[in-house]
Write a protein that holds these residues in place. Structure first.
Motif, PDB file in Angstrom:
ATOM      1  N   GLN A  10      14.499  77.614  11.817  1.00 42.88           N
ATOM      2  CA  GLN A  10      15.899  77.395  11.430  1.00 42.88           C
ATOM      3  C   GLN A  10      16.370  75.988  11.784  1.00 42.88           C
ATOM      4  O   GLN A  10      17.530  75.761  12.091  1.00 42.88           O
ATOM      5  CB  GLN A  10      16.794  78.455  12.063  1.00 42.88           C
ATOM      6  N   CYS A  11      15.461  75.036  11.650  1.00 42.67           N
ATOM      7  CA  CYS A  11      15.750  73.642  11.959  1.00 42.67           C
ATOM      8  C   CYS A  11      16.554  72.999  10.832  1.00 42.67           C
ATOM      9  O   CYS A  11      16.255  73.185   9.654  1.00 42.67           O
ATOM     10  CB  CYS A  11      14.429  72.901  12.153  1.00 42.67           C
ATOM     11  N   PHE A  12      17.588  72.220  11.198  1.00 41.77           N
ATOM     12  CA  PHE A  12      18.414  71.502  10.220  1.00 41.77           C
ATOM     13  C   PHE A  12      17.753  70.219   9.736  1.00 41.77           C
ATOM     14  O   PHE A  12      18.275  69.545   8.864  1.00 41.77           O
ATOM     15  CB  PHE A  12      19.760  71.103  10.832  1.00 41.77           C
ATOM     16  N   GLU A  13      16.643  69.832  10.371  1.00 40.74           N
ATOM     17  CA  GLU A  13      15.914  68.599  10.045  1.00 40.74           C
ATOM     18  C   GLU A  13      16.746  67.356  10.315  1.00 40.74           C
ATOM     19  O   GLU A  13      16.648  66.351   9.625  1.00 40.74           O
ATOM     20  CB  GLU A  13      15.440  68.609   8.592  1.00 40.74           C
ATOM     21  N   CYS A  14      17.578  67.401  11.339  1.00 41.46           N
ATOM     22  CA  CYS A  14      18.449  66.260  11.641  1.00 41.46           C
ATOM     23  C   CYS A  14      17.724  65.163  12.412  1.00 41.46           C
ATOM     24  O   CYS A  14      18.148  64.016  12.405  1.00 41.46           O
ATOM     25  CB  CYS A  14      19.689  66.720  12.408  1.00 41.46           C
ATOM     26  N   GLY A  15      16.646  65.505  13.120  1.00 42.25           N
ATOM     27  CA  GLY A  15      15.893  64.518  13.883  1.00 42.25           C
ATOM     28  C   GLY A  15      16.466  64.203  15.247  1.00 42.25           C
ATOM     29  O   GLY A  15      15.954  63.335  15.950  1.00 42.25           O
ATOM     30  N   THR A  16      17.516  64.909  15.656  1.00 44.87           N
ATOM     31  CA  THR A  16      18.143  64.641  16.946  1.00 44.87           C
ATOM     32  C   THR A  16      17.152  64.816  18.094  1.00 44.87           C
ATOM     33  O   THR A  16      17.095  63.978  18.992  1.00 44.87           O
ATOM     34  CB  THR A  16      19.358  65.565  17.160  1.00 44.87           C
ATOM     35  N   CYS A  17      16.369  65.864  18.069  1.00 50.38           N
ATOM     36  CA  CYS A  17      15.426  66.120  19.165  1.00 50.38           C
ATOM     37  C   CYS A  17      14.442  64.962  19.318  1.00 50.38           C
ATOM     38  O   CYS A  17      14.157  64.517  20.426  1.00 50.38           O
ATOM     39  CB  CYS A  17      14.683  67.425  18.939  1.00 50.38           C
ATOM     40  N   TYR A  18      13.965  64.469  18.204  1.00 53.17           N
ATOM     41  CA  TYR A  18      12.996  63.374  18.220  1.00 53.17           C
ATOM     42  C   TYR A  18      13.627  62.098  18.769  1.00 53.17           C
ATOM     43  O   TYR A  18      13.011  61.371  19.549  1.00 53.17           O
ATOM     44  CB  TYR A  18      12.463  63.150  16.808  1.00 53.17           C
ATOM     45  N   GLN A  19      14.873  61.838  18.394  1.00 56.46           N
ATOM     46  CA  GLN A  19      15.559  60.626  18.835  1.00 56.46           C
ATOM     47  C   GLN A  19      15.947  60.677  20.309  1.00 56.46           C
ATOM     48  O   GLN A  19      15.947  59.662  20.988  1.00 56.46           O
ATOM     49  CB  GLN A  19      16.821  60.397  17.991  1.00 56.46           C
ATOM     50  N   ILE A  20      16.269  61.863  20.810  1.00 55.28           N
ATOM     51  CA  ILE A  20      16.818  61.958  22.162  1.00 55.28           C
ATOM     52  C   ILE A  20      15.754  62.238  23.228  1.00 55.28           C
ATOM     53  O   ILE A  20      16.004  62.030  24.406  1.00 55.28           O
ATOM     54  CB  ILE A  20      17.936  63.017  22.217  1.00 55.28           C
TER      55      ILE A  20
ATOM     56  N   ALA B 122       6.343  63.876  23.490  1.00 50.62           N
ATOM     57  CA  ALA B 122       6.591  65.303  23.696  1.00 50.62           C
ATOM     58  C   ALA B 122       6.937  66.000  22.384  1.00 50.62           C
ATOM     59  O   ALA B 122       6.584  67.157  22.179  1.00 50.62           O
ATOM     60  CB  ALA B 122       7.704  65.525  24.716  1.00 50.62           C
ATOM     61  N   ILE B 123       7.634  65.298  21.491  1.00 53.37           N
ATOM     62  CA  ILE B 123       8.044  65.889  20.221  1.00 53.37           C
ATOM     63  C   ILE B 123       7.442  65.090  19.079  1.00 53.37           C
ATOM     64  O   ILE B 123       7.588  63.874  19.017  1.00 53.37           O
ATOM     65  CB  ILE B 123       9.580  65.928  20.094  1.00 53.37           C
ATOM     66  N   THR B 124       6.774  65.796  18.195  1.00 51.95           N
ATOM     67  CA  THR B 124       6.248  65.196  16.972  1.00 51.95           C
ATOM     68  C   THR B 124       7.049  65.768  15.822  1.00 51.95           C
ATOM     69  O   THR B 124       7.136  66.985  15.672  1.00 51.95           O
ATOM     70  CB  THR B 124       4.752  65.524  16.797  1.00 51.95           C
ATOM     71  N   TRP B 125       7.661  64.896  15.015  1.00 52.09           N
ATOM     72  CA  TRP B 125       8.575  65.319  13.948  1.00 52.09           C
ATOM     73  C   TRP B 125       8.107  64.731  12.633  1.00 52.09           C
ATOM     74  O   TRP B 125       7.860  63.541  12.515  1.00 52.09           O
ATOM     75  CB  TRP B 125       9.980  64.820  14.264  1.00 52.09           C
ATOM     76  N   THR B 126       7.978  65.592  11.629  1.00 53.52           N
ATOM     77  CA  THR B 126       7.674  65.166  10.265  1.00 53.52           C
ATOM     78  C   THR B 126       8.568  65.974   9.332  1.00 53.52           C
ATOM     79  O   THR B 126       9.163  66.968   9.743  1.00 53.52           O
ATOM     80  CB  THR B 126       6.210  65.426   9.884  1.00 53.52           C
TER      81      THR B 126
END
Length: 99
Positions: free
Chosen positions: A66-76, A82-86
């Motif tokens: 249920q991710c919004f794909e905002c990228g906040t986790c990756y940026q913060i 620790a976080i890989t985002w695609t």
């Protein structure tokens, strides 16, 4: 100037206008070993969908469905790697509907 006044909409009502086409491949992965050494757990507090949950052993439990794909986790995230985002695979991910 004519300003439009929009009615206040609750978070729950806004979420009712969102659909998730869940792909089999997680578009975000979390390295819980790196998370164990994190002192801030910023992803837990920053994720608007509240998808990061700290575990009793210091790691992070994450659910990408249920991710919004905002990228906040990756940026913060304050721990490199620790976080890989695609982006999700084509045809999958969050779909915003007008509601």
């Amino acid at each position: 100037m004519n300003m439009h006044q929009y009615p206040e909409v609750s978070f729950e009502d806004r979420m009712g206008t969102v659909d998730f086409q869940v792909g089999e491949r997680p578009h975000i992965t979390v390295d819980t070993e790196i998370c164990r050494s994190c002192t801030t757990k910023a992803c837990v507090h920053a994720c608007p969908a509240k998808l990061f949950v700290p575990t009793g052993d210091g790691g992070i439990l994450f659910n990408y469905e249920q991710c919004f794909e905002c990228g906040t986790c990756y940026q913060i995230c304050n721990s490199a790697g620790a976080i890989t985002w695609t982006y999700p695979d084509g045809g999958h991910g969050v779909v915003f509907r007008k509601g």
